[in-house]
Design a protein around this motif. Sequence first.
Motif, PDB file in Angstrom:
ATOM      1  N   HIS A  82       8.895  -5.436  -0.566  1.00 19.85           N
ATOM      2  CA  HIS A  82       9.127  -4.348  -1.502  1.00 19.85           C
ATOM      3  C   HIS A  82       9.130  -3.011  -0.782  1.00 19.85           C
ATOM      4  O   HIS A  82       8.438  -2.825   0.218  1.00 19.85           O
ATOM      5  CB  HIS A  82       8.056  -4.320  -2.593  1.00 19.85           C
ATOM      6  CG  HIS A  82       8.257  -5.366  -3.640  1.00 19.85           C
ATOM      7  ND1 HIS A  82       9.285  -5.328  -4.540  1.00 19.85           N
ATOM      8  CD2 HIS A  82       7.566  -6.491  -3.912  1.00 19.85           C
ATOM      9  CE1 HIS A  82       9.223  -6.383  -5.337  1.00 19.85           C
ATOM     10  NE2 HIS A  82       8.184  -7.109  -4.974  1.00 19.85           N
ATOM     11  N   ALA A  83       9.894  -2.061  -1.315  1.00 17.94           N
ATOM     12  CA  ALA A  83       9.887  -0.702  -0.783  1.00 17.94           C
ATOM     13  C   ALA A  83       8.616   0.003  -1.256  1.00 17.94           C
ATOM     14  O   ALA A  83       8.302   0.008  -2.439  1.00 17.94           O
ATOM     15  CB  ALA A  83      11.125   0.049  -1.256  1.00 17.94           C
ATOM     16  N   TRP A  84       7.901   0.593  -0.313  1.00 17.64           N
ATOM     17  CA  TRP A  84       6.640   1.233  -0.661  1.00 17.64           C
ATOM     18  C   TRP A  84       6.288   2.279   0.408  1.00 17.64           C
ATOM     19  O   TRP A  84       6.909   2.338   1.473  1.00 17.64           O
ATOM     20  CB  TRP A  84       5.505   0.210  -0.774  1.00 17.64           C
ATOM     21  CG  TRP A  84       5.128  -0.427   0.542  1.00 17.64           C
ATOM     22  CD1 TRP A  84       5.725  -1.485   1.139  1.00 17.64           C
ATOM     23  CD2 TRP A  84       4.079  -0.010   1.410  1.00 17.64           C
ATOM     24  NE1 TRP A  84       5.123  -1.769   2.336  1.00 17.64           N
ATOM     25  CE2 TRP A  84       4.102  -0.881   2.537  1.00 17.64           C
ATOM     26  CE3 TRP A  84       3.119   0.994   1.366  1.00 17.64           C
ATOM     27  CZ2 TRP A  84       3.198  -0.746   3.588  1.00 17.64           C
ATOM     28  CZ3 TRP A  84       2.217   1.123   2.412  1.00 17.64           C
ATOM     29  CH2 TRP A  84       2.259   0.252   3.512  1.00 17.64           C
ATOM     30  N   GLY A  85       5.292   3.101   0.096  1.00 18.88           N
ATOM     31  CA  GLY A  85       4.851   4.112   1.047  1.00 18.88           C
ATOM     32  C   GLY A  85       3.802   5.009   0.431  1.00 18.88           C
ATOM     33  O   GLY A  85       3.085   4.607  -0.502  1.00 18.88           O
ATOM     34  N   TYR A  86       3.715   6.239   0.939  1.00 20.61           N
ATOM     35  CA  TYR A  86       2.694   7.188   0.490  1.00 20.61           C
ATOM     36  C   TYR A  86       3.355   8.490   0.056  1.00 20.61           C
ATOM     37  O   TYR A  86       4.329   8.947   0.678  1.00 20.61           O
ATOM     38  CB  TYR A  86       1.708   7.497   1.613  1.00 20.61           C
ATOM     39  CG  TYR A  86       0.849   6.329   2.036  1.00 20.61           C
ATOM     40  CD1 TYR A  86      -0.330   6.041   1.367  1.00 20.61           C
ATOM     41  CD2 TYR A  86       1.215   5.533   3.109  1.00 20.61           C
ATOM     42  CE1 TYR A  86      -1.125   4.972   1.763  1.00 20.61           C
ATOM     43  CE2 TYR A  86       0.430   4.463   3.516  1.00 20.61           C
ATOM     44  CZ  TYR A  86      -0.739   4.189   2.837  1.00 20.61           C
ATOM     45  OH  TYR A  86      -1.538   3.133   3.224  1.00 20.61           O
ATOM     46  N   TRP A  98       7.396   5.978   4.375  1.00 19.13           N
ATOM     47  CA  TRP A  98       8.082   5.023   3.490  1.00 19.13           C
ATOM     48  C   TRP A  98       8.526   3.807   4.285  1.00 19.13           C
ATOM     49  O   TRP A  98       9.010   3.916   5.415  1.00 19.13           O
ATOM     50  CB  TRP A  98       9.288   5.674   2.829  1.00 19.13           C
ATOM     51  CG  TRP A  98       9.800   4.877   1.657  1.00 19.13           C
ATOM     52  CD1 TRP A  98      10.924   4.111   1.612  1.00 19.13           C
ATOM     53  CD2 TRP A  98       9.179   4.762   0.391  1.00 19.13           C
ATOM     54  NE1 TRP A  98      11.043   3.519   0.376  1.00 19.13           N
ATOM     55  CE2 TRP A  98       9.978   3.902  -0.399  1.00 19.13           C
ATOM     56  CE3 TRP A  98       8.030   5.290  -0.183  1.00 19.13           C
ATOM     57  CZ2 TRP A  98       9.660   3.567  -1.706  1.00 19.13           C
ATOM     58  CZ3 TRP A  98       7.714   4.963  -1.483  1.00 19.13           C
ATOM     59  CH2 TRP A  98       8.523   4.112  -2.232  1.00 19.13           C
ATOM     60  N   HIS A  99       8.329   2.634   3.661  1.00 18.63           N
ATOM     61  CA  HIS A  99       8.773   1.386   4.260  1.00 18.63           C
ATOM     62  C   HIS A  99       9.812   0.771   3.336  1.00 18.63           C
ATOM     63  O   HIS A  99       9.520   0.462   2.181  1.00 18.63           O
ATOM     64  CB  HIS A  99       7.602   0.422   4.444  1.00 18.63           C
ATOM     65  CG  HIS A  99       7.971  -0.812   5.211  1.00 18.63           C
ATOM     66  ND1 HIS A  99       8.576  -1.907   4.632  1.00 18.63           N
ATOM     67  CD2 HIS A  99       7.843  -1.104   6.526  1.00 18.63           C
ATOM     68  CE1 HIS A  99       8.783  -2.822   5.555  1.00 18.63           C
ATOM     69  NE2 HIS A  99       8.349  -2.369   6.707  1.00 18.63           N
ATOM     70  N   PRO A 100      11.044   0.580   3.816  1.00 19.22           N
ATOM     71  CA  PRO A 100      12.095   0.053   2.930  1.00 19.22           C
ATOM     72  C   PRO A 100      11.868  -1.417   2.629  1.00 19.22           C
ATOM     73  O   PRO A 100      11.189  -2.139   3.364  1.00 19.22           O
ATOM     74  CB  PRO A 100      13.373   0.263   3.755  1.00 19.22           C
ATOM     75  CG  PRO A 100      12.906   0.220   5.172  1.00 19.22           C
ATOM     76  CD  PRO A 100      11.532   0.844   5.180  1.00 19.22           C
ATOM     77  N   ALA A 101      12.438  -1.864   1.526  1.00 17.38           N
ATOM     78  CA  ALA A 101      12.362  -3.281   1.173  1.00 17.38           C
ATOM     79  C   ALA A 101      13.106  -4.109   2.211  1.00 17.38           C
ATOM     80  O   ALA A 101      14.101  -3.677   2.785  1.00 17.38           O
ATOM     81  CB  ALA A 101      12.955  -3.514  -0.209  1.00 17.38           C
ATOM     82  N   GLU A 102      12.611  -5.314   2.448  1.00 19.82           N
ATOM     83  CA  GLU A 102      13.246  -6.216   3.396  1.00 19.82           C
ATOM     84  C   GLU A 102      13.691  -7.482   2.680  1.00 19.82           C
ATOM     85  O   GLU A 102      13.054  -7.931   1.729  1.00 19.82           O
ATOM     86  CB  GLU A 102      12.278  -6.594   4.524  1.00 19.82           C
ATOM     87  CG  GLU A 102      11.871  -5.422   5.397  1.00 19.82           C
ATOM     88  CD  GLU A 102      10.997  -5.861   6.543  1.00 19.82           C
ATOM     89  OE1 GLU A 102      10.873  -7.077   6.759  1.00 19.82           O
ATOM     90  OE2 GLU A 102      10.423  -4.987   7.223  1.00 19.82           O
TER      91      GLU A 102
END
Length: 679
Positions: A650-654, A664-668
């Motif tokens: 899932h795309a997630w971050g702070y 931010w970390h994009p969905a994979e």
Amino acid sequence: MSFRKHRSRSGLLFPLALALISTLVPTIAEEKAPPLEKLYPFLKDRKWGFIRSDGSWAILPQFEKTIGITDTPELLVMEKGKVGWIDRQGHWLIAPEFTNISMGTYPPGVTVAANGKRVGLISTKGKVLLPGKYDEITLAPDRAFVRKGDELGVMNLSGEWIRPIDISWPPSREMPASENPEAFWFRQGKKWGLLSKDGKILFDPKFTAHEMNRHEAEDWSHPAGLDFMDGRAWAIRSGDYWLITDQGKVLGKFAFRDLRHWHGSLFAFTDTNSRKGLIRNDGTVVVPARFDEIMPVSEGMAVVSEKSVIDRPKGEHATNWTYGYISEEGAIVVEPGKFNGPGVRGQLELAPFCEGLAPVWLNAPGDTYNPSAGYIDRQGQIAIPLKYYRTRPFSNGLAEVCLRVEQPNGLSPKPGLWGYVDGSGALVIPAEFGWITPFFRDRAWVMKSGGSWDKPDWAMIDRTGKVLTDFAYFPPEKHSSNPSDDPDLLAKTRWNGNLAVLKQGDFKTGLATADGKVIVEPEFVNIRPFHDGVASAVQMKSSLWFTSLVKEDGRILAPEVYTEVSEFENGAAWVTKRTTDHRGPYQNPAWGLVNTRAEVLLALKYAPAHWIHSPNIPGYTGEPGFYGDLAPVALAEGFQYQGKDLEIIHAWGYVDHHGKIIAWHPAEQKKPGDATEAN
């Protein structure tokens, strides 16, 4: 903290995978040390590290897993399914060789770690004090109790044995626990025993537990409901109360039915005839058992009561209650029956002392409807003459009094009008109201003459008696339980910050200035406390709940836009438009951020990234939350609980309090063979 088959004392099962440990990592830094910069777990190229609140890397991504948003000197990380510690420079302090770690508040510098079903003791600086081969370890402030098989030992927190493992300790016994540094309670089945700090069994498990109700449970502990005080404690055995010391001595045995801490070193006991007295914790009886109730101390004085049964013709019986006062040392100041008055439990019960005085009534024999009322001081002497029909306790320097009503045939049992007297007895606010309430923060609520308690016939006044609002409201505390006895409760009931709460019904709340100017009409079900100059106000429209924003000047922002609004923190609040009928999933469950002007900082499309802050929760039901400067969030679209790979797929971050995405970390896309099952 105790490990026993990976089960805590509260019965919660600790997970074997440290990825499920709460990221609110226990503080294991030195006591009173200032907090360090908070570091946040983050992911890059399937490796974990820690970032700072500005998004820069504090520790480069190199670990299988990093555990917890933390401001501690030591950081938890995972490699090959095992856990260890690194320092804030990324250097290993303890190699990753453990499967679990205890959770809770520890003595500084040590904690309990597990390898499979066995536990050990480690220093957070990297030293293994005990290898992971024991069955259970409980930490006390200055020592550890260690069980292996059927035996127990005692170790200091430097890793030196105080007593080797040689105390007979069947697994059915709970590990020792106490706030007293000299002795530790332990339990086997339903019986309690006592262990000295060096491992000597002072009392075998033979004391029974006190039956606690919900209120008592907040203050009472094992085994008789009282822990040690000045090296002494009360314990129950065979129905008697034993007074024991933390050295294992018995100072006395008493045939009490009950015992409660009362004040200082005094305890209120109940004898076999259900009478109450006072006993000191050295065993000296200060007040013999004669009372039916001994109330808590207020300003050095306490109300006591006695009950007597009066026989009447035809075999009937009547119960007569009389009330008096004793000092905090147990001396009789006012004998029961000399006065009665407006107490909190009944019409004639005496009230606690407030501001050095207590309201009392003196009734003629057999006449409970026509008393002469005034005030007494702490010596039991009349301080304000008994010339009123009713008197009530002082608050904010003023007290409520009711005048007598003269009739041609004498004094009427009907009450007259109410006003306020000061500590000298002067009537400083004339008696012209039908009913009145205590002053608090220089304001009180009064009912107009001829009005009704059940109608909005009330207004707010100041200390001069000036009427500040229309007689169009209820007192805010109308449905509260004796709020005048609790200043904190009264403050929350009557005031929201510097604004007065207005009530026109159970579900009509508004706000006014301290001078009585209405700035928010009573149209909200509830207005929550102000934060950052803004409060959230809830109302129902067309069967839906809406939450608006209320400024301290009375302006209403974003009316009927959001269904829920969190408290403001550093100028930002989480908002959502989600709805539910409480039978299915939320509709429109995403959250966003607004500022104190109701301007959107972050669009409504995020959910809590709960694998960062609450990994044990299978789903997301609350709003996102800030941990220091940042909040972990995920894109809500398509969001669902997916297990250990959730943070990757899932795309997630702070985000920060300005709504800016810091990291931010994009969905994979999931790769073939990746785990899909939920934990």
